[in-house]
Scaffold this motif. Sequence first.
Motif, PDB file in Angstrom:
ATOM      1  N   THR A   1      -0.932  -5.987  -3.960  1.00 17.45           N
ATOM      2  CA  THR A   1      -0.378  -7.181  -3.870  1.00 17.45           C
ATOM      3  C   THR A   1       1.022  -7.115  -5.345  1.00 17.45           C
ATOM      4  N   ARG A   2      -0.652  -7.404  -6.398  1.00 16.17           N
ATOM      5  CA  ARG A   2      -0.259  -8.416  -7.560  1.00 16.17           C
ATOM      6  C   ARG A   2       0.148  -7.242  -8.232  1.00 16.17           C
ATOM      7  N   ARG A   3      -0.047  -6.076  -8.127  1.00 17.47           N
ATOM      8  CA  ARG A   3       0.665  -4.861  -9.046  1.00 17.47           C
ATOM      9  C   ARG A   3       2.463  -4.203  -8.819  1.00 17.47           C
ATOM     10  N   LEU A   4       2.709  -4.314  -7.649  1.00 18.44           N
ATOM     11  CA  LEU A   4       3.700  -4.414  -6.660  1.00 18.44           C
ATOM     12  C   LEU A   4       4.814  -5.439  -7.112  1.00 18.44           C
ATOM     13  N   VAL A   5       4.483  -6.812  -7.301  1.00 14.16           N
ATOM     14  CA  VAL A   5       5.188  -7.357  -6.929  1.00 14.16           C
ATOM     15  C   VAL A   5       5.793  -7.680  -8.282  1.00 14.16           C
ATOM     16  N   GLU A   6       4.670  -7.260  -9.295  1.00 16.92           N
ATOM     17  CA  GLU A   6       5.475  -7.264 -10.997  1.00 16.92           C
ATOM     18  C   GLU A   6       6.225  -6.441 -10.610  1.00 16.92           C
ATOM     19  N   ALA A   7       6.624  -5.140 -10.518  1.00 18.19           N
ATOM     20  CA  ALA A   7       7.034  -4.300 -10.466  1.00 18.19           C
ATOM     21  C   ALA A   7       8.151  -4.395  -9.794  1.00 18.19           C
TER      22      ALA A   7
ATOM     23  N   GLY B   1      13.459  -6.062 -10.069  1.00 17.16           N
ATOM     24  CA  GLY B   1      15.329  -7.326  -9.930  1.00 17.16           C
ATOM     25  C   GLY B   1      14.757  -6.807  -8.358  1.00 17.16           C
ATOM     26  N   ILE B   2      13.508  -6.223  -7.139  1.00 17.52           N
ATOM     27  CA  ILE B   2      13.757  -6.781  -5.918  1.00 17.52           C
ATOM     28  C   ILE B   2      12.272  -7.554  -5.787  1.00 17.52           C
ATOM     29  N   GLU B   3      12.818  -8.071  -4.955  1.00 20.63           N
ATOM     30  CA  GLU B   3      11.769  -9.277  -4.539  1.00 20.63           C
ATOM     31  C   GLU B   3      10.925  -8.268  -3.484  1.00 20.63           C
ATOM     32  N   VAL B   4       9.408  -9.150  -3.880  1.00 19.05           N
ATOM     33  CA  VAL B   4       8.628  -8.664  -2.505  1.00 19.05           C
ATOM     34  C   VAL B   4       8.595  -9.529  -1.998  1.00 19.05           C
ATOM     35  N   LEU B   5       8.967 -10.454  -1.226  1.00 19.92           N
ATOM     36  CA  LEU B   5       8.278 -11.584  -0.074  1.00 19.92           C
ATOM     37  C   LEU B   5       7.259 -12.214   0.137  1.00 19.92           C
ATOM     38  N   ASP B   6       6.671 -11.024   1.014  1.00 23.22           N
ATOM     39  CA  ASP B   6       5.679 -10.995   2.227  1.00 23.22           C
ATOM     40  C   ASP B   6       5.004  -9.375   1.916  1.00 23.22           C
ATOM     41  N   HIS B   7       2.976  -9.775   2.212  1.00 25.14           N
ATOM     42  CA  HIS B   7       2.179  -8.595   2.411  1.00 25.14           C
ATOM     43  C   HIS B   7       2.092  -9.103   2.914  1.00 25.14           C
ATOM     44  N   VAL B   8       1.842  -8.522   4.880  1.00 23.44           N
ATOM     45  CA  VAL B   8       1.891  -8.513   5.834  1.00 23.44           C
ATOM     46  C   VAL B   8       0.953  -7.911   6.098  1.00 23.44           C
TER      47      VAL B   8
END
Length: 236
Positions: A202-208, A213-220
């Motif tokens: 999740t950390r890696r994907l949020v940083e990417a 410029g595409i926000e990762v809002l959540d990981h459910v």
Amino acid sequence: MVYPANMPLWDEEVLHAYAKPFKKPLATVAREQAATYGVKNTGLAGVLAAILGGSVPDSTMNVLLTEGLRNLAGKTVEELSNLPGIGKDKALRLVAAFELARRLASLPPEEKPAIRGPEDVAALFVNEMRHLEKEHMVVLLLDTKNRVVDRETVSIGTMNSCLVHPRELFKSAIKRNAAAVILVHNHPSGDPLPSAQDREITRRLVEAGQIIGIEVLDHVIIGDGNFTSMKAKGLI
């Protein structure tokens, strides 16, 4: 055997016929382009040739292209059948294509579910994912109002792991012009608490996402009838 010095080895007329460049019909060329590059990446000629085939004479293709879409859409089967190389079968195909477009245009806007919180995400996935025997990673693509544009399964793992590369996850988001994404994956064990690997991915994907410029809002994370939101737990 010795040939006379002044005797031609080839018949000049035959040689000229073979040397003459072969010109493909416009419809054939346009259809090949549509097949190679995709119908949406070709002009009107490519679209028409994809429907009618490559055997339409150049003169008829020129007539169709000159008419324009609006006039063509109003033609009857009988009117189109009179054009050389069209016939009733091709005319019927063309009229049917325009009728299909009209029906598509008249459909009411599709209702897109809006995501207001992790409960909305869980409602979409709990029943579907709670009994899966392997971990599946799904990405929800959202527009600027957090409505679901599309969803795509980006990875299928093992019983206790699911690896996903940022390139694979954001490829669809970029293609569909998504404003944000939500990650969803299941734990076949039934326990939705995030693992150390879940946190790292999740950390890696949020940083990417921040970079492009595409926000990762959540990981459910979906368990057996329950779920965990990493956003709600302060992990995003």
